[in-house]
Structures are given as C-alpha cells and as structure tokens.
Enzyme design. Structure first.
Site, PDB file in Angstrom:
ATOM      1  N   GLU A 182      40.957  18.252  -1.749  1.00 60.83           N
ATOM      2  CA  GLU A 182      39.620  18.588  -2.221  1.00 60.83           C
ATOM      3  C   GLU A 182      39.028  17.458  -3.049  1.00 60.83           C
ATOM      4  O   GLU A 182      37.836  17.135  -2.931  1.00 60.83           O
ATOM      5  CB  GLU A 182      39.665  19.870  -3.056  1.00 60.83           C
ATOM      6  CG  GLU A 182      40.215  21.075  -2.308  1.00 60.83           C
ATOM      7  CD  GLU A 182      41.711  21.264  -2.477  1.00 60.83           C
ATOM      8  OE1 GLU A 182      42.143  22.423  -2.582  1.00 60.83           O
ATOM      9  OE2 GLU A 182      42.452  20.257  -2.515  1.00 60.83           O
ATOM     10  N   CYS A 230      42.373  21.986  -8.598  1.00 62.52           N
ATOM     11  CA  CYS A 230      41.260  21.705  -7.691  1.00 62.52           C
ATOM     12  C   CYS A 230      40.180  22.772  -7.787  1.00 62.52           C
ATOM     13  O   CYS A 230      38.997  22.493  -7.573  1.00 62.52           O
ATOM     14  CB  CYS A 230      41.769  21.616  -6.255  1.00 62.52           C
ATOM     15  SG  CYS A 230      42.799  20.163  -5.957  1.00 62.52           S
ATOM     16  N   ALA A 263      70.699  17.586  22.713  1.00 61.00           N
ATOM     17  CA  ALA A 263      70.392  17.068  24.044  1.00 61.00           C
ATOM     18  C   ALA A 263      71.405  17.645  25.021  1.00 61.00           C
ATOM     19  O   ALA A 263      72.585  17.784  24.688  1.00 61.00           O
ATOM     20  CB  ALA A 263      70.447  15.544  24.049  1.00 61.00           C
ATOM     21  N   TRP A 309      74.385   8.090  27.219  1.00 58.85           N
ATOM     22  CA  TRP A 309      73.376   8.820  26.490  1.00 58.85           C
ATOM     23  C   TRP A 309      72.752   9.813  27.451  1.00 58.85           C
ATOM     24  O   TRP A 309      72.442   9.484  28.600  1.00 58.85           O
ATOM     25  CB  TRP A 309      72.302   7.867  25.954  1.00 58.85           C
ATOM     26  CG  TRP A 309      72.757   7.041  24.797  1.00 58.85           C
ATOM     27  CD1 TRP A 309      73.080   5.727  24.799  1.00 58.85           C
ATOM     28  CD2 TRP A 309      72.936   7.490  23.455  1.00 58.85           C
ATOM     29  NE1 TRP A 309      73.467   5.319  23.553  1.00 58.85           N
ATOM     30  CE2 TRP A 309      73.385   6.380  22.707  1.00 58.85           C
ATOM     31  CE3 TRP A 309      72.776   8.728  22.819  1.00 58.85           C
ATOM     32  CZ2 TRP A 309      73.665   6.466  21.346  1.00 58.85           C
ATOM     33  CZ3 TRP A 309      73.052   8.805  21.459  1.00 58.85           C
ATOM     34  CH2 TRP A 309      73.495   7.684  20.744  1.00 58.85           C
ATOM     35  N   ARG A 347      63.522  12.952  12.667  1.00 59.46           N
ATOM     36  CA  ARG A 347      64.349  12.858  11.451  1.00 59.46           C
ATOM     37  C   ARG A 347      63.493  12.483  10.239  1.00 59.46           C
ATOM     38  O   ARG A 347      63.677  13.020   9.140  1.00 59.46           O
ATOM     39  CB  ARG A 347      65.439  11.810  11.636  1.00 59.46           C
ATOM     40  CG  ARG A 347      66.570  12.212  12.550  1.00 59.46           C
ATOM     41  CD  ARG A 347      67.577  11.077  12.698  1.00 59.46           C
ATOM     42  NE  ARG A 347      68.684  11.437  13.583  1.00 59.46           N
ATOM     43  CZ  ARG A 347      69.678  10.623  13.889  1.00 59.46           C
ATOM     44  NH1 ARG A 347      69.704   9.392  13.381  1.00 59.46           N
ATOM     45  NH2 ARG A 347      70.646  11.023  14.694  1.00 59.46           N
ATOM     46  N   ARG A 399      66.179   4.704  12.376  1.00 60.98           N
ATOM     47  CA  ARG A 399      66.275   3.286  12.744  1.00 60.98           C
ATOM     48  C   ARG A 399      65.303   2.887  13.837  1.00 60.98           C
ATOM     49  O   ARG A 399      64.879   1.754  13.900  1.00 60.98           O
ATOM     50  CB  ARG A 399      67.710   2.966  13.216  1.00 60.98           C
ATOM     51  CG  ARG A 399      68.777   3.305  12.196  1.00 60.98           C
ATOM     52  CD  ARG A 399      70.175   2.960  12.681  1.00 60.98           C
ATOM     53  NE  ARG A 399      70.519   3.622  13.923  1.00 60.98           N
ATOM     54  CZ  ARG A 399      70.912   4.897  14.015  1.00 60.98           C
ATOM     55  NH1 ARG A 399      70.976   5.640  12.918  1.00 60.98           N
ATOM     56  NH2 ARG A 399      71.236   5.425  15.181  1.00 60.98           N
ATOM     57  N   GLU A 422      71.912  18.656  13.864  1.00 63.87           N
ATOM     58  CA  GLU A 422      72.116  17.898  15.097  1.00 63.87           C
ATOM     59  C   GLU A 422      73.511  18.087  15.716  1.00 63.87           C
ATOM     60  O   GLU A 422      73.885  17.331  16.599  1.00 63.87           O
ATOM     61  CB  GLU A 422      71.833  16.414  14.851  1.00 63.87           C
ATOM     62  CG  GLU A 422      70.371  16.100  14.608  1.00 63.87           C
ATOM     63  CD  GLU A 422      70.010  14.655  14.881  1.00 63.87           C
ATOM     64  OE1 GLU A 422      70.895  13.852  15.235  1.00 63.87           O
ATOM     65  OE2 GLU A 422      68.814  14.318  14.733  1.00 63.87           O
ATOM     66  N   LEU A 454      76.135  24.274  15.566  1.00 63.36           N
ATOM     67  CA  LEU A 454      74.899  24.842  16.102  1.00 63.36           C
ATOM     68  C   LEU A 454      75.056  26.335  16.375  1.00 63.36           C
ATOM     69  O   LEU A 454      74.178  27.140  16.025  1.00 63.36           O
ATOM     70  CB  LEU A 454      74.501  24.110  17.386  1.00 63.36           C
ATOM     71  CG  LEU A 454      74.024  22.661  17.221  1.00 63.36           C
ATOM     72  CD1 LEU A 454      74.047  21.936  18.560  1.00 63.36           C
ATOM     73  CD2 LEU A 454      72.622  22.615  16.621  1.00 63.36           C
TER      74      LEU A 454
END
Length: 336
Positions: free
Chosen positions: A56, A92, A162, A182, A196, A219, A279, A285
């Site tokens: 604001e 505000c 994944a 991968w 991340r 990274r 992850e 998980l």
C-alpha cells in the site's frame, strides 16, 4: 458486496504484482496494491522485501505529482487486508486513512492474529467504504504458505519426486551406487532448483543422504538456499565427504525414531519455517502421505522406462494442474 468485472480486473493486477515478491518477503505474505481513479491506474506497488515498505505504501508513493490530487477520490485495491499494527513498518491502515482514500477493495482477510480483521475495522471506523473477498480463493492460494503456517501452526508441505514413464523413482541400487540415469531432463532439474529457492526448507531421509550425497542447494537457478532438514538418528556416522554437513546452508537433523513427524513440524514452526519441500526418499515420502501431512504433491514424469526398480508412491488428491515441460510431464496435486 460489489464484485464487478472491474474489481476483478484490478485485483488480478494486485495478485500479479504480489507474486513479484516471491522468494524475498518470507515470512511476510506477498501483497500487491493498485490505486485507481476513474478506470485509470494512477499508482501501484508490491511488498518487495521482508522489512521493507508494504504494498500500500509503495502504491501510494508511486503516484505522480500531477496525480496526487486524485488520491482522495480513488479506489485502492489490495490483495490482502492492510495491517493495523506496528511491526517493522507503520500500520498501512493508518496511511490509507491519512490519505483520505474513500474506497478500499480487499482480496482476503489476513488471519494472522496481529491483523485478523482489525485493519478492516479501522478503515470502516474512519468512514472508508470497504469491500472484502474479491478473488478471495486466488488471493488465499497465492499466500497458501503464509495461511497454512498461521492457521495450522506448521509449514506448508510440498512433496516432490521424479518418476520414470513406467512409474519407478529409482533403480535397485547395489552398494549405494549413484544415479545411473537422471529421470528428467536438465531443464526440468533447473525448474526443481527454482522451486527450492521458493521454499524456506528442504527435507530428505537418511537413506537418500547415503545413496545420493545431495547438497540440497540452489545451483541451477537464482535464489537463496533453503534450510536443510535430515531425518536421521545416525548423522554422526555420515561419511566426512557428506555434502549436507558442510556450510552451504543451515542443516538440522531429527531422529525419526524419537520424534514424530508432527513433533518435527512443530519444531520447524518454532523456527519460523513457513514452507517445506520434501524430496525423498520413498519411505520418507510415504510417511508424510500416510499421515496426511502434506498440502501439495509435484510429480515429474520423465520419458525413460526403467522396467523394474523402486515404485513411485501413490497419492490421492485433487489434480490442480498438469503440463508438458520439454519432454517431461508435470502433475500438481493438492490435498483435499
């Protein structure tokens, strides 16, 4: 309560502005504000950084000198209820009253206990015409981390993995060999690093540390490294070259044998960690999934087939979004 197409148009702009503060305002919420006179935006702003001016203030200060006289005849749109308390910045709601803004349109109420309707009450008490709930669902979803933290007193929890085209998250390892392939492409891995940077903390289990020796840092994208959380009762026995032991980011170890997930989330709450991305691995998980302790799941599906290996977790929820990302496919599922 007015909810015209015009109100929705300007509230959408507030939400677009608010999102520009992502990665920079936590633990504050993302907020955008637009000042409109006669269907013309004369000022706009957003909360840019924790401790800096609120949306604001930035919107009002952005009004040009030649338009200053229009402020007291304008409508202020703001995605979240204006604050009414002294924090790192003045209230505000006081600024809005001093600026003689006659009408304020608010996306959603701020349920944080220091605000929780008091900003709206102050505006109404001072004669401001206030409308609340314009694009409320969208406004709450934008700040789902903030609301979950304050309403459920735990971080907003994102589970991410994944999996291969045929539904495996890994091959069977022998002697803790590193990844043979991968699952997703390099561009998708960059996306996960961007994710991340958007969260306060990242969590993995003991076996993932041994198998992959991850750094859990940002990274391949721009942003801050999340705090690293490891579920392990044997952290003292990790090899000396374990990346998580080194100082790229703070790392906390919790023994899951003596601390329940609920207790661990409570400790993260005390550390003011508003969001957490989990992850892996599979056991970790599935523990979150089995306890219903999650808000969002992100599944990255690659084009490779493993034929055999470790099956991906199964999840029941509401499909929020799905899209192709290069040759990969991403599903976003929310907890119902």
């Amino acid at each position: 309560m007015p909810n015209t197409q015009e109100d929705q148009k300007y509230m959408l702009r507030c939400l677009e502005l608010a999102e520009l503060g992502k990665q920079f305002v936590s633990p504050n919420p993302m907020v955008g504000a637009v000042l409109v006179y006669n269907n013309r935006i004369i000022g706009e702003g957003y909360h840019q950084k924790f401790g800096a001016a609120h949306a604001e203030v930035n919107a009002i200060n952005s009004v040009s000198e030649e338009d200053q006289h229009l402020i007291n005849s304008s409508t202020l749109y703001v995605s979240l209820e204006p604050c009414s308390h002294h924090g790192k910045t003045p209230p505000c709601s006081d600024l809005i009253v001093r600026s003689n803004i006659p009408r304020v349109v608010i996306g959603c109420i701020d349920t944080y206990s220091e605000v929780a309707g008091r900003g709206i009450e102050k505006l109404k008490t001072n004669g401001v015409d206030v409308s609340v709930g314009i694009m409320e669902n969208e406004a709450r979803y934008l700040n789902r981390r903030f609301f979950t933290f304050h309403e459920k007193m735990r971080p907003y929890i994102i589970l991410k993995w994944a999996q291969s085209k045929d539904g495996f998250i890994d091959k069977i390892r022998e002697k803790q060999t590193p990844h043979i392939n991968w699952i997703t492409e390099a561009e998708t891995q960059q996306l996960t690093h961007h994710w991340r940077a958007e969260e306060d903390a990242i969590l993995v289990g003991h076996q993932t540390v041994l198998n992959d020796n991850p750094s859990l840092t940002v990274r391949s994208a721009y942003g801050k490294n999340p705090v690293r959380i490891v579920l392990s009762g044997d952290s003292a026995n990790f090899p000396k070259n374990t990346n998580l032991i080194h100082g790229d980011a703070p790392t906390y170890f919790f023994d899951p044998r003596t601390n329940s997930l609920e207790e661990i989330m409570n400790e993260l709450y005390k550390k003011n960690i508003q969001s957490l991305i989990v992850e892996g691995g599979k056991k970790t998980l599935e523990t979150f999934l089995s306890q219903g302790l999650w808000d969002e799941v992100r599944i990255l599906k690659g084009a490779l087939e493993f034929k055999e290996g470790i099956k991906a977790p199964e999840v029941e929820g509401i499909l929020k979004n799905q899209f192709n990302f290069g040759n990969d496919f991403i599903e976003l599922i929310v907890n119902d």
